[in-house]
Design a protein around this motif. Structure first.
Motif, PDB file in Angstrom:
ATOM      1  N   VAL A  23       0.855  -1.189   0.000  1.00 19.13           N
ATOM      2  CA  VAL A  23       0.000   0.000   0.000  1.00 19.13           C
ATOM      3  C   VAL A  23       0.889   1.235   0.000  1.00 19.13           C
ATOM      4  O   VAL A  23       1.932   1.262   0.667  1.00 19.13           O
ATOM      5  N   VAL A  24       0.473   2.266  -0.749  1.00 18.22           N
ATOM      6  CA  VAL A  24       1.104   3.581  -0.651  1.00 18.22           C
ATOM      7  C   VAL A  24      -0.011   4.619  -0.551  1.00 18.22           C
ATOM      8  O   VAL A  24      -1.128   4.405  -1.028  1.00 18.22           O
ATOM      9  N   MET A  25       0.303   5.767   0.062  1.00 15.06           N
ATOM     10  CA  MET A  25      -0.730   6.762   0.325  1.00 15.06           C
ATOM     11  C   MET A  25      -0.298   8.139  -0.194  1.00 15.06           C
ATOM     12  O   MET A  25       0.207   8.972   0.564  1.00 15.06           O
ATOM     13  N   PRO A  26      -0.499   8.386  -1.470  1.00 13.41           N
ATOM     14  CA  PRO A  26      -0.204   9.720  -2.010  1.00 13.41           C
ATOM     15  C   PRO A  26      -1.104  10.783  -1.384  1.00 13.41           C
ATOM     16  O   PRO A  26      -2.207  10.490  -0.910  1.00 13.41           O
ATOM     17  N   ASN A  27      -0.633  12.017  -1.422  1.00 20.63           N
ATOM     18  CA  ASN A  27      -1.314  13.109  -0.737  1.00 20.63           C
ATOM     19  C   ASN A  27      -2.276  13.836  -1.675  1.00 20.63           C
ATOM     20  O   ASN A  27      -1.869  14.325  -2.733  1.00 20.63           O
ATOM     21  N   LEU A  28      -3.548  13.901  -1.291  1.00 22.31           N
ATOM     22  CA  LEU A  28      -4.550  14.646  -2.048  1.00 22.31           C
ATOM     23  C   LEU A  28      -4.853  16.005  -1.422  1.00 22.31           C
ATOM     24  O   LEU A  28      -5.692  16.755  -1.926  1.00 22.31           O
ATOM     25  N   SER A  29      -4.183  16.333  -0.322  1.00 22.22           N
ATOM     26  CA  SER A  29      -4.440  17.599   0.361  1.00 22.22           C
ATOM     27  C   SER A  29      -4.053  18.772  -0.536  1.00 22.22           C
ATOM     28  O   SER A  29      -3.175  18.650  -1.399  1.00 22.22           O
ATOM     29  N   PRO A  30      -4.696  19.940  -0.341  1.00 23.55           N
ATOM     30  CA  PRO A  30      -4.270  21.130  -1.093  1.00 23.55           C
ATOM     31  C   PRO A  30      -2.781  21.398  -0.880  1.00 23.55           C
ATOM     32  O   PRO A  30      -2.265  21.282   0.234  1.00 23.55           O
ATOM     33  N   ARG A  31      -2.094  21.762  -1.946  1.00 21.55           N
ATOM     34  CA  ARG A  31      -0.633  21.930  -1.874  1.00 21.55           C
ATOM     35  C   ARG A  31      -0.212  22.924  -0.792  1.00 21.55           C
ATOM     36  O   ARG A  31       0.797  22.725  -0.118  1.00 21.55           O
ATOM     37  N   ASP A  32      -0.976  23.985  -0.633  1.00 21.38           N
ATOM     38  CA  ASP A  32      -0.582  25.025   0.311  1.00 21.38           C
ATOM     39  C   ASP A  32      -0.628  24.557   1.762  1.00 21.38           C
ATOM     40  O   ASP A  32       0.006  25.161   2.637  1.00 21.38           O
ATOM     41  N   ASN A  33      -1.375  23.498   2.039  1.00 23.96           N
ATOM     42  CA  ASN A  33      -1.500  23.013   3.412  1.00 23.96           C
ATOM     43  C   ASN A  33      -0.505  21.921   3.768  1.00 23.96           C
ATOM     44  O   ASN A  33      -0.232  21.689   4.947  1.00 23.96           O
ATOM     45  N   ARG A  34       0.033  21.250   2.773  1.00 29.09           N
ATOM     46  CA  ARG A  34       0.827  20.042   3.051  1.00 29.09           C
ATOM     47  C   ARG A  34       2.027  20.314   3.949  1.00 29.09           C
ATOM     48  O   ARG A  34       2.330  19.535   4.840  1.00 29.09           O
ATOM     49  N   LYS A  35       2.716  21.420   3.695  1.00 25.34           N
ATOM     50  CA  LYS A  35       3.931  21.691   4.472  1.00 25.34           C
ATOM     51  C   LYS A  35       3.614  21.959   5.942  1.00 25.34           C
ATOM     52  O   LYS A  35       4.480  21.832   6.810  1.00 25.34           O
ATOM     53  N   ASN A  36       2.374  22.352   6.231  1.00 23.40           N
ATOM     54  CA  ASN A  36       2.002  22.660   7.613  1.00 23.40           C
ATOM     55  C   ASN A  36       1.456  21.452   8.370  1.00 23.40           C
ATOM     56  O   ASN A  36       1.223  21.550   9.575  1.00 23.40           O
ATOM     57  N   TYR A  37       1.262  20.328   7.668  1.00 21.81           N
ATOM     58  CA  TYR A  37       0.956  19.087   8.388  1.00 21.81           C
ATOM     59  C   TYR A  37       2.296  18.430   8.685  1.00 21.81           C
ATOM     60  O   TYR A  37       2.677  17.405   8.132  1.00 21.81           O
ATOM     61  N   SER A  38       3.008  19.086   9.577  1.00 24.87           N
ATOM     62  CA  SER A  38       4.431  18.812   9.784  1.00 24.87           C
ATOM     63  C   SER A  38       4.627  17.924  11.011  1.00 24.87           C
ATOM     64  O   SER A  38       4.954  18.400  12.094  1.00 24.87           O
TER      65      SER A  38
END
Length: 347
Positions: A291-306
């Motif tokens: 299994v792999v889990m690519p990110n569907l989150s908005p690009r601007d938010n991804r860096k803040n899910y740190s």
């Protein structure tokens, strides 16, 4: 040592002492032998299919203050965000159009998302995408909350137990959190009927081979549908900022052991694995993951899910990320499939 691997492959269990021995006395040659056995079992049940999950990190607010986590409540250096329902549905729509049939809603333990809000969100997603599975990863909740989410349409729940050992757990978490409560949550999820996932950090501060052995014994007893493990990676705004990260080598080794212990389990090659090594996810698949889990989150938010430092948060659109992932998997002889990818644990 090969005899212990052969025993695990046939009997799917070891004693605590055998686990410790196998973990402490690993060698590169033994790991190669393990991965061959793990791939054989993985191919028997899942072929060369790689299931993809669309990860939507919908809130980085959290009421907890876990010592290792970058979104811990006392970290005032991280911009906080919450995605509204329409944005989350838009992420799902984009993912669906790209072939994703599982959406993973992951977030901190955010009090804004009451049971009422969560059940409404789940119902909207399930109504819009009835052929998709919904996985939640939102932490410890009361039994009745889990039941409400399940009745609203949630199919799966991920709750890593992090470490089974209570003493070790206390070195990683504030006093109000306990290993026993987290484990009880997992038993509750299974009782309700979720496809349940657990997991642990590899190489977390103060971890020993005995702790890992206890993790494996707990997982064997729980018989989860999914197990997510990844290396501990320090975050600069936590009390563990100066600690050493877990290693790629030990994480891959534990993946292989998990595949032999639970032949039908869903086993992700996690983002953390891809963070510590450019080819970490491919190596995870070759160690027995599926299994792999690519990110569907908005690009601007991804860096803040740190959650930890240097977490993969590229500027790629989700479609670009999926295309790259397909190429990576094909380069090692595997193929990404469009499917819910349900666990075979109950089959």
């Amino acid at each position: 040592m090969k005899q212990l691997i052969d025993k695990l492959k046939t009997e799917h269990r070891l004693t605590k002492e055998e686990w410790i021995t196998l973990i402490e006395n690993r060698t590169p040659e033994l790991a190669d032998y393990l991965f061959v056995q793990a791939r054989e079992i993985r191919h028997k049940y899942y072929g060369r299919d790689v299931y993809i999950r669309g990860l939507i990190e919908f809130t980085n607010y959290c009421k907890n203050d876990c010592f290792y986590c970058g979104i811990r409540k006392s970290n005032g250096n991280i911009p906080r965000y919450r995605l509204d329902e329409d944005t989350i549905l838009s992420c799902c729509r984009s993912g669906y159009d790209m072939g994703f049939r599982t959406f993973v809603l992951q977030g901190g333990e955010d009090g804004y998302y009451t049971d009422e809000r969560m059940t409404h969100l789940i119902h909207r997603i399930k109504t819009s995408f009835p052929d998709c599975a919904i996985t939640l990863s939102i932490g410890e909740k009361p039994y009745d909350s889990y039941l409400e989410y399940y009745n609203a349409g949630a199919d799966r729940y991920l709750l890593r137990h992090e470490t089974f050992n209570e003493t070790h757990y206390r070195t990683l978490h504030p006093p109000q959190l306990s290993a026993s409560n987290r484990q009880q949550c997992l038993w509750n999820l299974k009782e309700i009927g979720y496809q349940t996932g657990t997991g642990f950090m590899v190489g977390s501060p103060h971890q020993t081979a005995e702790h890992l052995a206890e993790d494996m014994l707990f997982i064997e007893k729980l018989q989860p549908h999914m197990v997510g493990i990844g290396p501990f990676i320090p975050h600069h705004d936590t009390v563990f900022a100066g600690e050493k990260a877990g290693t790629l080598e030990l994480t891959l080794y534990m993946l292989g052991l998990l595949r032999l212990m639970l032949p039908k389990v869903l086993l992700p090659a996690t983002t953390a694995l891809g963070t510590i090594d450019t080819h970490g996810r491919e190596l995870g698949i070759l160690a027995g993951a599926n299994v792999v889990m690519p990110n569907l989150s908005p690009r601007d938010n991804r860096k803040n899910y740190s959650l930890y430092d240097n977490k993969i948060a590229t500027g790629e659109e989700a479609a670009e990320g999926k295309a790259k992932l397909i190429r990576q998997m094909e380069s090692i002889g595997y193929h990404v499939v469009t499917a819910r990818g349900d666990s075979l644990m109950d089959v």
